[in-house]
Motif scaffolding. Sequence first.
Motif, PDB file in Angstrom:
ATOM      1  N   ALA A   1      70.325 199.729  88.187  1.00 12.39           N
ATOM      2  CA  ALA A   1      69.573 200.875  87.672  1.00 12.39           C
ATOM      3  C   ALA A   1      68.637 201.440  88.740  1.00 12.39           C
ATOM      4  O   ALA A   1      68.540 202.670  88.912  1.00 12.39           O
ATOM      5  CB  ALA A   1      68.780 200.463  86.432  1.00 12.39           C
TER       6      ALA A   1
ATOM      7  N   GLU B   1      66.960 205.347  88.877  1.00  9.09           N
ATOM      8  CA  GLU B   1      66.282 205.367  87.585  1.00  9.09           C
ATOM      9  C   GLU B   1      64.905 204.706  87.683  1.00  9.09           C
ATOM     10  O   GLU B   1      64.655 203.861  88.538  1.00  9.09           O
ATOM     11  CB  GLU B   1      67.123 204.622  86.543  1.00  9.09           C
TER      12      GLU B   1
ATOM     13  N   ALA C   1      60.458 202.740  90.263  1.00  5.44           N
ATOM     14  CA  ALA C   1      61.539 203.620  90.723  1.00  5.44           C
ATOM     15  C   ALA C   1      61.476 203.721  92.235  1.00  5.44           C
ATOM     16  O   ALA C   1      60.389 203.725  92.827  1.00  5.44           O
ATOM     17  CB  ALA C   1      61.420 205.009  90.091  1.00  5.44           C
TER      18      ALA C   1
END
Length: 290
Positions: A124, A129, A144
């Motif tokens: 991710a 993300e 992030a």
Amino acid sequence: MTTLGAVFLPQLPPERLRAVARAADDAGLAELWLWEDCFLESGIASAAAVLAWTERVRVGVGLLPVPLRNVALTAMETATLHRLFPGRVAIGVGHGVQDWMAQVGARVESPVTLLREYVVALRALLRGEQVTMDGRYVRLDKVALDWPPASTATIYVGATGPRTLRLSGETADGTILTCATSPEGVRRARGLIDEGRAAGDRTDAHSVVVYLLAATGPRAAERLDAERRRFGYDPGQDLGVAGDARAVAGAVRRWADAGADTVVLQPLSDEPDPEGFVRFVAREVQPLVA
């Protein structure tokens, strides 16, 4: 088409890496794989050096032990390599050798739980993300990357047991199998990976990489037998290959027919000429496989 690679063993001193990497690149080797074995050499530092020294060879790190590394750090390092050297790096992660993890105070009660949380978070983060996770082991609060990879980053999982193979199929982009995997073992692994893919509703591609012990030159068969004994393998197991380029290429095709997308030839621990080994793989074996 089967991709062919070779391993730079971390039992060699780091100062040998540059010559081996350049030999691999000059000879046209498709992939050079590195290990982060305790307490030898860093996978990320070695990969960065090889990528900087070379022009075209793809570099695989198989694998980074997740108990040693915060997932945000692994994401940052992986993303940096992808930004600096687009399309030339593949990163694998895994449990690590549990005795080594205990030595450094990093062993966890449930390695499978840690690996699941880690791979989910890592992929991710590499997709750009923002990740919040309050897992048993992985805890992130609105994390992030400022510089995620500009294109898809493939994450492999090193796996041997059934639970980890299924986990790899469910959560990862590919699987790395050790040199203790016979052609029949590759078939079994593929089946377990597919079970995981079905459980995770995965329909994308999943690449399987397998290491294959290889010896050539004088006393090749004798040396291979000695290496098998050193690893504690049954002499009757279908593991490794000894012989000339045609014999090695034939073995590569058998492992590929069993389901391996990439076969990485692993030199023996007594290999006297690491540079010569990567040239042999690239110039003599690779054309026969292709």
